[in-house]
Enzyme design. Structure first.
Site, PDB file in Angstrom:
ATOM      1  N   GLY A  14       0.844  -1.345   0.053  1.00  0.00           N
ATOM      2  CA  GLY A  14       0.140  -0.170  -0.059  1.00  0.00           C
ATOM      3  C   GLY A  14       0.622   1.169  -0.042  1.00  0.00           C
ATOM      4  O   GLY A  14       2.077   1.253  -0.060  1.00  0.00           O
ATOM      5  N   ILE A  16       1.568   4.021   2.287  1.00  0.00           N
ATOM      6  CA  ILE A  16       2.187   3.915   3.404  1.00  0.00           C
ATOM      7  C   ILE A  16       3.409   2.726   3.572  1.00  0.00           C
ATOM      8  O   ILE A  16       4.413   2.705   3.892  1.00  0.00           O
ATOM      9  CB  ILE A  16       1.712   4.237   4.752  1.00  0.00           C
ATOM     10  N   SER A 129      -4.573   6.336  13.582  1.00  0.00           N
ATOM     11  CA  SER A 129      -4.996   7.348  12.881  1.00  0.00           C
ATOM     12  C   SER A 129      -5.299   8.517  13.627  1.00  0.00           C
ATOM     13  O   SER A 129      -5.851   8.413  14.860  1.00  0.00           O
ATOM     14  CB  SER A 129      -6.293   7.074  11.904  1.00  0.00           C
ATOM     15  N   TYR A 153     -14.536   4.084  10.407  1.00  0.00           N
ATOM     16  CA  TYR A 153     -13.102   4.024   9.990  1.00  0.00           C
ATOM     17  C   TYR A 153     -12.222   4.341  11.642  1.00  0.00           C
ATOM     18  O   TYR A 153     -11.625   3.612  11.965  1.00  0.00           O
ATOM     19  CB  TYR A 153     -12.575   4.847   9.050  1.00  0.00           C
ATOM     20  N   LYS A 157     -10.191   2.136  14.211  1.00  0.00           N
ATOM     21  CA  LYS A 157      -8.706   2.235  14.723  1.00  0.00           C
ATOM     22  C   LYS A 157      -8.765   2.504  16.253  1.00  0.00           C
ATOM     23  O   LYS A 157      -7.974   2.123  16.919  1.00  0.00           O
ATOM     24  CB  LYS A 157      -8.208   3.490  14.320  1.00  0.00           C
TER      25      LYS A 157
HETATM   26  C1  WQD Z   1      -8.284  16.888   3.417  1.00  0.00           C
HETATM   27  C2  WQD Z   1      -8.750  18.083   3.296  1.00  0.00           C
HETATM   28  C3  WQD Z   1     -11.149  17.787   2.793  1.00  0.00           C
HETATM   29  C4  WQD Z   1     -10.811  15.972  -0.982  1.00  0.00           C
HETATM   30  C5  WQD Z   1      -7.465  11.688   5.578  1.00  0.00           C
HETATM   31  C6  WQD Z   1      -7.693   9.947   5.678  1.00  0.00           C
HETATM   32  C7  WQD Z   1      -7.790   9.374   6.777  1.00  0.00           C
HETATM   33  C8  WQD Z   1      -6.490   9.984   7.732  1.00  0.00           C
HETATM   34  C9  WQD Z   1      -6.289  11.395   7.839  1.00  0.00           C
HETATM   35  C10 WQD Z   1      -4.852   8.119   8.282  1.00  0.00           C
HETATM   36  C11 WQD Z   1     -10.409  18.290   4.049  1.00  0.00           C
HETATM   37  C12 WQD Z   1     -10.436  18.485   1.563  1.00  0.00           C
HETATM   38  C13 WQD Z   1     -10.613  16.402   0.347  1.00  0.00           C
HETATM   39  C14 WQD Z   1     -11.418  16.833  -2.079  1.00  0.00           C
HETATM   40  C15 WQD Z   1     -11.354  18.594  -0.680  1.00  0.00           C
HETATM   41  N1  WQD Z   1      -5.493   9.161   7.453  1.00  0.00           N
HETATM   42  N2  WQD Z   1     -10.841  17.851   0.427  1.00  0.00           N
HETATM   43  N3  WQD Z   1     -11.647  18.160  -1.829  1.00  0.00           N
HETATM   44  O1  WQD Z   1     -10.313  13.841   5.538  1.00  0.00           O
HETATM   45  O2  WQD Z   1      -8.179  14.677   6.359  1.00  0.00           O
HETATM   46  O3  WQD Z   1      -8.416  12.154   6.025  1.00  0.00           O
HETATM   47  O4  WQD Z   1      -6.303  11.674   6.476  1.00  0.00           O
HETATM   48  O5  WQD Z   1      -5.668   7.614   9.051  1.00  0.00           O
HETATM   49  O6  WQD Z   1      -7.891   8.127   6.670  1.00  0.00           O
HETATM   50  O7  WQD Z   1      -8.755   9.834   4.793  1.00  0.00           O
HETATM   51  O8  WQD Z   1      -8.079  13.751   4.283  1.00  0.00           O
HETATM   52  O9  WQD Z   1      -7.345  14.430   1.964  1.00  0.00           O
HETATM   53  O10 WQD Z   1      -9.723  13.318   2.246  1.00  0.00           O
HETATM   54  O11 WQD Z   1      -9.052  15.862   2.998  1.00  0.00           O
HETATM   55  O12 WQD Z   1     -11.629  19.885  -0.408  1.00  0.00           O
HETATM   56  O13 WQD Z   1     -11.528  16.157  -3.176  1.00  0.00           O
HETATM   57  O14 WQD Z   1      -9.255  18.283   1.946  1.00  0.00           O
HETATM   58  O15 WQD Z   1     -12.426  18.632   3.095  1.00  0.00           O
HETATM   59  O16 WQD Z   1     -10.464  19.409   4.704  1.00  0.00           O
HETATM   60  P1  WQD Z   1      -8.988  13.599   5.581  1.00  0.00           P
HETATM   61  P2  WQD Z   1      -8.492  14.243   2.676  1.00  0.00           P
END
Ligand code: WQD
Length: 369
Positions: A14, A16, A129, A153, A157
């Site tokens: 994967g 990471i 996470s 999710y 965790k």
């Molecule tokens: C980041 C920001 C969205 C997509 C991820 C993983 C989760 C965890 C933490 C490990 C947010 C915004 C997103 C898009 C956008 N990792 N966004 N348009 O939600 O913080 O969570 O990291 O455990 O598993 O999912 O990451 O990249 O989805 O969102 O505006 O098309 O970008 O609202 O503010 P998130 P993300």
């Protein structure tokens, strides 16, 4: 250089996991990968060996919930440490299929713990996470902040961490590090390893990369009315190689038995618009965006205080936002379709299947020198 270990990496193909395997191999450790390739492809492992300049000891296609298959891998290799990445990780998807998330993430962890115990393996680094903090009021977040998991999710965790705490309380021979990441992004500097999402990316960074490459028209920004400086979501982005180093240090550093929970984050918050701007600078390409509605389950801000990991592990995130974007862009331009060659259908998404035993992808392992 610490004593070489023999490390099983679950989910090692994967995003990471593959970067961590490259980090471990290049620091002299022997690495065995188990992965069911539900969200990864074997090509990632070939690239791991290429960037590390060393072969994996072996790799097996199996689901960690398949106890017999997993046990036969422990029987074949003198594993002394496990790094456990295998699991499902999409926040939005988890709300649509909660049972699969609990079965995979929690069931996979309990199966692994059982088989580890059978084979007297008691050192584990667990991929946790930051999403288990939920919508936090106080930033930056420290490990003692109360958990408020807002989706299956994150709850899976949190459940795993509780199980690990109980196991460590019951079995004092166990030493476990639970590493809580924030937003791992970027790619290995070689441009050979990177984030290779299946289908439409859930996360913002691969989405931005594909728009910069002209593969998608625009980024949809999920809300510009959040209580943040520019109204868009703020996250603690961290380079995937800094995350990989955190795992290496967690298994190399001496640690007393018990459960050690550590945040891996930079302590710096970046908004979506700031990330888009940084990517445009790194790539030299425009990244058009549109403002859309908020995404269900999102929180306005997640930024971490990573000082505990610095104190305990001597870990410091050294790669900044510009480097994250530059390394991501290098991978994107070198691999427009990720690890898949255009026009060649990717492998059928491997659903977990009962196996009569692990399917070894590599020839007989080299003598572990
Ligand atoms: C980041 C920001 C969205 C997509 C991820 C993983 C989760 C965890 C933490 C490990 C947010 C915004 C997103 C898009 C956008 N990792 N966004 N348009 O939600 O913080 O969570 O990291 O455990 O598993 O999912 O990451 O990249 O989805 O969102 O505006 O098309 O970008 O609202 O503010 P998130 P993300």
């Amino acid at each position: 250089m610490s004593q070489p270990r023999t490390i099983m990496v679950t989910g090692g193909a994967g995003f990471i996991g593959s970067h961590t395997c490259a980090e471990l191999l290049s620091h002299g450790h022997n690495v065995i990968v188990v992965d069911n390739h539900q969200n990864s492809v074997p090509e990632a492992l070939r690239r791991v060996e290429s960037v590390a300049g060393r072969r994996l000891a072996a790799s097996y296609v199996l689901d960690v919930r398949d106890r017999n298959a997993l046990s036969s891998v422990f029987a074949r290799h003198p594993v002394d440490t496990v790094v456990h990445f295998a699991g499902r990780k999409a926040v939005g998807e988890s709300a649509r299929m909660p049972v699969e998330y609990y079965d995979t993430n929690v069931g996979g962890t309990t199966a692994l713990l059982e088989v580890m115990s059978e084979h007297h393996v008691h050192r584990l680094v667990f991929s946790s996470s930051c999403s288990l903090y939920g919508a936090a009021a106080r930033m930056p977040l420290t490990e003692d902040y109360q958990v408020a998991s807002a989706n299956p999710y994150a709850r899976s965790k949190w459940m795993c961490e509780q199980i690990l705490a109980d196991v460590c309380a019951r079995r004092p021979e166990f030493t476990v590090h639970a590493l809580r990441y924030f937003n791992p992004v970027g790619a290995h500097r070689s441009g050979l390893l990177g984030e290779d999402p299946l289908g439409m990316p859930d996360n913002v960074m691969p989405c931005i990369a594909q728009v910069a490459a002209g593969l998608r028209e625009h980024v949809t920004v999920f809300g510009d009315d959040w209580p943040t400086p520019d109204g868009t979501g703020v996250r603690d982005y961290i380079h995937v190689m800094d995350v990989a180093e955190g795992h290496r240090l967690a298994l190399e550093r001496p640690a007393p038995p018990g459960l050690h929970v550590l945040n891996l984050g930079s302590g710096r918050g970046t908004s979506v618009l700031q990330l888009i701007e940084a990517y445009q600078r790194a790539s030299g390409r425009p990244v058009p965006y549109r403002i859309g509605p908020r995404r269900p389950g999102d929180v306005p801000e997640l930024v971490v205080d990573g000082s505990a990991a610095s104190d305990v592990l001597g870990w410091y995130p050294i790669r900044g936002l510009a480097r994250m974007c530059r390394d991501s862009w290098r991978f994107q331009t070198a691999n427009p379709y990720g690890y898949r060659t255009p026009g060649v259908p990717g492998p059928a998404v491997a659903e977990p299947r009962a196996t009569t035993g692990p399917v070894r992808l590599h020839a007989t392992p080299r003598s572990s020198t």
